[in-house]
Design an enzyme around this catalytic site. Structure first.
Site, mmCIF file in Angstrom:
data_model
loop_
_atom_site.group_PDB
_atom_site.id
_atom_site.type_symbol
_atom_site.label_atom_id
_atom_site.label_comp_id
_atom_site.label_asym_id
_atom_site.label_seq_id
_atom_site.Cartn_x
_atom_site.Cartn_y
_atom_site.Cartn_z
ATOM 1 N N ALA A 282 5.317 3.990 -15.114
ATOM 2 C CA ALA A 282 6.380 3.749 -14.135
ATOM 3 C C ALA A 282 5.815 3.621 -12.724
ATOM 4 O O ALA A 282 6.287 2.793 -11.933
ATOM 5 C CB ALA A 282 7.427 4.857 -14.204
ATOM 6 N N SER B 38 7.592 -3.061 -5.981
ATOM 7 C CA SER B 38 7.855 -2.802 -4.562
ATOM 8 C C SER B 38 7.014 -3.696 -3.670
ATOM 9 O O SER B 38 7.507 -4.249 -2.687
ATOM 10 C CB SER B 38 7.555 -1.339 -4.211
ATOM 11 O OG SER B 38 8.477 -0.494 -4.822
ATOM 12 N N ALA C 46 4.401 0.178 -12.464
ATOM 13 C CA ALA C 46 5.486 -0.800 -12.359
ATOM 14 C C ALA C 46 6.125 -0.779 -10.971
ATOM 15 O O ALA C 46 6.361 -1.830 -10.364
ATOM 16 C CB ALA C 46 6.549 -0.530 -13.429
ATOM 17 N N GLU C 47 6.398 0.403 -10.454
ATOM 18 C CA GLU C 47 7.028 0.489 -9.139
ATOM 19 C C GLU C 47 6.093 -0.023 -8.046
ATOM 20 O O GLU C 47 6.537 -0.664 -7.092
ATOM 21 C CB GLU C 47 7.481 1.914 -8.822
ATOM 22 C CG GLU C 47 8.174 1.972 -7.482
ATOM 23 C CD GLU C 47 9.293 2.979 -7.405
ATOM 24 O OE1 GLU C 47 9.847 3.107 -6.303
ATOM 25 O OE2 GLU C 47 9.621 3.616 -8.414
ATOM 26 N N SER C 48 4.806 0.224 -8.183
ATOM 27 C CA SER C 48 3.843 -0.280 -7.201
ATOM 28 C C SER C 48 3.864 -1.799 -7.160
ATOM 29 O O SER C 48 3.903 -2.414 -6.086
ATOM 30 C CB SER C 48 2.428 0.214 -7.543
ATOM 31 O OG SER C 48 2.358 1.614 -7.472
#
Length: 141
Positions: free
Chosen positions: A59, A67, A62-64
């Site tokens: 996660a 974003s 993925a968020e890196s």
């Protein structure tokens, strides 16, 4: 003279210094007009106690990617981008090698964005499917 793609990736990866991304060894490796790709090594530092990739590390990867993709395709002189929600569906375990996250836009609106992030392994097997919602807010003048 514009920077080469290789030099742009070097510049892009400088943002990782002293962050969770540096701790997890997340590295941006490719980008295009509507996507961004990063990779993360899978080793004991990102394992669950039973020796497979931790979903939280997935996660974070993925968020890196999501974003930063939202930031790359926004006018950061006028707005700042924040994540609103992330979902992750884990489909396959990984014990070693690298995982790769490719973020592409499902929606890239003026205010909100929805990024699809596909996580794959070294053999291009689908490991996780993630979705990140972001919001672009005006900077105060």
């Amino acid at each position: 003279m514009p920077l080469s793609k290789k030099d742009q990736l070097v510049e892009l990866n400088k943002i990782n210094k002293n962050t969770l991304m540096e701790t997890l060894k997340i590295e941006f490796i490719d980008f295009g007009d509507d996507f961004l790709v990063a990779r993360m090594p899978v080793n004991s530092k990102v394992h669950q106690p039973d020796g497979v990739l931790h979903g939280g590390a997935t996660a974070a990867l993925a968020e890196s990617v999501g974003s930063y993709a939202a930031q790359l395709f926004s006018n950061l002189d006028e707005v700042f981008v924040r994540g609103i929600e992330i979902t992750a569906n884990h489909l396959k375990s990984v014990k070693s090698g690298y995982v790769y996250a490719k973020g592409t836009f499902l929606h890239n609106g003026r205010t909100t964005q929805l990024i699809d992030i596909r996580i794959t392994d070294d053999n291009d097997n689908l490991v996780s499917i993630c979705r990140l919602s972001t919001i672009s807010l005006p900077k105060k003048t």
